[in-house]
Every structure is written in C-alpha cells, then in structure tokens.
Motif scaffolding. Structure first.
Motif, PDB file in Angstrom:
ATOM      1  N   ASP A 197    -109.405 133.934  27.507  1.00 45.04           N
ATOM      2  CA  ASP A 197    -109.779 133.981  26.088  1.00 45.04           C
ATOM      3  C   ASP A 197    -108.624 133.513  25.217  1.00 45.04           C
ATOM      4  O   ASP A 197    -108.813 132.750  24.259  1.00 45.04           O
ATOM      5  CB  ASP A 197    -110.150 135.409  25.677  1.00 45.04           C
ATOM      6  CG  ASP A 197    -111.441 135.904  26.296  1.00 45.04           C
ATOM      7  OD1 ASP A 197    -112.265 135.066  26.710  1.00 45.04           O
ATOM      8  OD2 ASP A 197    -111.610 137.139  26.383  1.00 45.04           O
ATOM      9  N   THR A 198    -107.437 133.962  25.546  1.00 42.90           N
ATOM     10  CA  THR A 198    -106.268 133.669  24.725  1.00 42.90           C
ATOM     11  C   THR A 198    -105.875 132.199  24.809  1.00 42.90           C
ATOM     12  O   THR A 198    -105.452 131.603  23.812  1.00 42.90           O
ATOM     13  CB  THR A 198    -105.092 134.573  25.134  1.00 42.90           C
ATOM     14  OG1 THR A 198    -105.516 135.941  25.102  1.00 42.90           O
ATOM     15  CG2 THR A 198    -103.916 134.401  24.196  1.00 42.90           C
ATOM     16  N   HIS A 239    -108.540 141.372  25.195  1.00 43.64           N
ATOM     17  CA  HIS A 239    -108.774 139.941  25.385  1.00 43.64           C
ATOM     18  C   HIS A 239    -108.213 139.524  26.731  1.00 43.64           C
ATOM     19  O   HIS A 239    -107.172 140.022  27.174  1.00 43.64           O
ATOM     20  CB  HIS A 239    -108.090 139.126  24.282  1.00 43.64           C
ATOM     21  CG  HIS A 239    -108.785 139.198  22.964  1.00 43.64           C
ATOM     22  ND1 HIS A 239    -108.846 138.134  22.087  1.00 43.64           N
ATOM     23  CD2 HIS A 239    -109.464 140.209  22.360  1.00 43.64           C
ATOM     24  CE1 HIS A 239    -109.508 138.492  21.005  1.00 43.64           C
ATOM     25  NE2 HIS A 239    -109.900 139.737  21.146  1.00 43.64           N
ATOM     26  N   GLN A 242    -107.945 129.755  25.114  1.00 46.63           N
ATOM     27  CA  GLN A 242    -108.890 129.094  24.230  1.00 46.63           C
ATOM     28  C   GLN A 242    -108.539 129.341  22.763  1.00 46.63           C
ATOM     29  O   GLN A 242    -108.646 128.443  21.922  1.00 46.63           O
ATOM     30  CB  GLN A 242    -110.316 129.580  24.518  1.00 46.63           C
ATOM     31  CG  GLN A 242    -111.394 128.865  23.724  1.00 46.63           C
ATOM     32  CD  GLN A 242    -111.461 127.380  24.029  1.00 46.63           C
ATOM     33  OE1 GLN A 242    -111.189 126.948  25.147  1.00 46.63           O
ATOM     34  NE2 GLN A 242    -111.800 126.594  23.014  1.00 46.63           N
ATOM     35  N   GLU A 243    -108.093 130.555  22.454  1.00 46.74           N
ATOM     36  CA  GLU A 243    -107.706 130.881  21.080  1.00 46.74           C
ATOM     37  C   GLU A 243    -106.499 130.064  20.640  1.00 46.74           C
ATOM     38  O   GLU A 243    -106.414 129.635  19.479  1.00 46.74           O
ATOM     39  CB  GLU A 243    -107.414 132.378  20.967  1.00 46.74           C
ATOM     40  CG  GLU A 243    -108.646 133.248  21.103  1.00 46.74           C
ATOM     41  CD  GLU A 243    -108.300 134.710  21.380  1.00 46.74           C
ATOM     42  OE1 GLU A 243    -107.090 135.053  21.373  1.00 46.74           O
ATOM     43  OE2 GLU A 243    -109.226 135.498  21.621  1.00 46.74           O
TER      44      GLU A 243
END
Length: 234
Positions: A62-63, A58, A65-66
């Motif tokens: 991405d993280t 990832h 957003q997570e």
C-alpha cells in the motif's frame, strides 16, 4: 513466575518505504545514461529518494503505491514492478528518530517518468550520484544497492548463463542491436564488445518481418540495421 510486559511496552522503530526509481535516459543512443529520481525536501533540508513512513494498518505494498501517487505523481507499469532490495536498519541511520527503511528498486522507461516530481540525476558505474552532493540519511547506500542489483541483471561477462536483452524494459521495441548495446552499456557503466554482445543477444531476439522481408532501421549511420523484438521465451 514473573509476567512478561505487554507488547506495547517495548520500544518500536518507525518504518519507512523508500524507492530508488531508475531509468535510462536517451535509451538506445550514444547519450544513454543511467539515472535515479531524487527530490528536494525541507526540515531537514536536502535531497532524498521518494518515500514515506508506514501508516498504521497499511501494508508495505500500500505504501509503495502511496509514494508513487502522492510523492512521485506517476505509476510504474506491471512489466517491471517494484523490487524489494533489503532492510536498511542501522540504529543511527536517521538522526530524527529510530527508523527502518524497507527499500525498493523500481525500473521505469523514461517516457513513463514524464511529469514525475523530482530530478533525474546521473549515477556512476559504482552507484554514486555524479553531481549535487550526498543524499540525506543513508539514501546514497540505497541508490548503490539498487544500481548493483540492476547491473546484476544486465552484466553478462564472466557469467555462465546468458543475460536477457533489456530485462527491465528501458528500451522500446523494436530496436537494433546497437540500440540494445547502448542500454546495456549505460546500465553496467562500461563499453561492451560489439561482436561478443551480438553473439550473446541474437539467440534471444526475433527479427521483425514486414511484407515478408526483414525490417531494417533507417536511423543511425551506415547500412540500415535489422530491427528486433525480444523472443517470447525472454
């Protein structure tokens, strides 16, 4: 000639992505206050900034957003996207494991944080929490770094270049100069001279026109004040 060991033979730290989410509550009023979102956690028990460990394959983006989707429950607008602060990499920063934090600062207007998981805690002009005691690990340092970075965009004293009016978008347009000044004061943590502030801000603002006349706000005391929006170049 000796062969180098394979890459997986070297110890590797865990990588976390931690977010200092800042807002100005009651923006534009005399009660305007700079706050940061903190959350309660267990094992270990305490208060922290929203964050999570980077999963295999990832990206940091991405993280981020997570974290918003799974930990915070809201999403920031594209107007002020998350800003990378710096790496927090002291070897002993996390007593659970060797971990490096890729810390970000995120500015969001108060209305975008409705329903967010956590508590909005006021911070001082020095970037420390006003109540509730310290955060776990080095998250207090991350908050301080985020506040100092934010203040650098709002402070205009002793600067050669003018500061943009509300560069992080805490205040809804249109607004009066009084409302704008209250937001700047909440961010920098100090009172600003009314006339000096107006002189620095007006060249970057456009009065709102309605029916061929300048729109004035009826809110507040005294004579209705002119309503402005940020000029296109700002």
């Amino acid at each position: 000639m000796s062969r180098r060991p394979p890459l997986d033979a070297y110890p590797r730290p865990g990588v976390t992505v931690d977010l200092a989410i800042l807002t100005v509550t009651s923006a534009g009023t005399d009660d305007a206050a700079l706050r940061v979102l903190v959350q309660e956690r267990q094992d270990p028990d305490g208060r922290v900034l929203p964050g999570r460990f980077l999963r295999e394959r990832h990206t940091v983006v991405d993280t981020v957003q997570e974290v918003f989707e799974q930990k915070v429950g809201v999403s920031p607008s594209e107007v002020t996207p998350p800003r990378l602060l710096r790496l927090f990499d002291a070897p002993d920063r996390d007593d659970r494991t060797w971990a490096i934090s890729v810390a970000h600062s995120v500015s969001m207007p108060e209305h975008e944080l409705e329903g967010a998981k956590g508590e909005m805690v006021a911070v001082t002009r020095n970037g420390t929490l006003e109540e509730g005691g310290p955060l776990l690990w080095d998250h207090d340092e991350i908050v301080t770094a985020a506040v100092k970075s934010l203040q650098g965009r709002y402070e205009f004293r002793q600067r050669y270049n003018d500061t943009m009016p509300d560069p992080d978008g805490f205040l809804t347009e249109p607004f009066t100069l009084h409302q704008l000044r209250k937001v700047h004061e909440a961010v920098v943590g100090d009172k600003l001279h009314k006339d000096n502030f107006a002189r620095r801000m007006k060249p970057q603002l456009t009065p709102v026109m309605r029916g061929g006349e300048v729109l004035r706000s009826s809110s507040g005391r005294g004579r209705p004040a002119i309503s402005y929006v940020k000029s296109p170049q700002t």
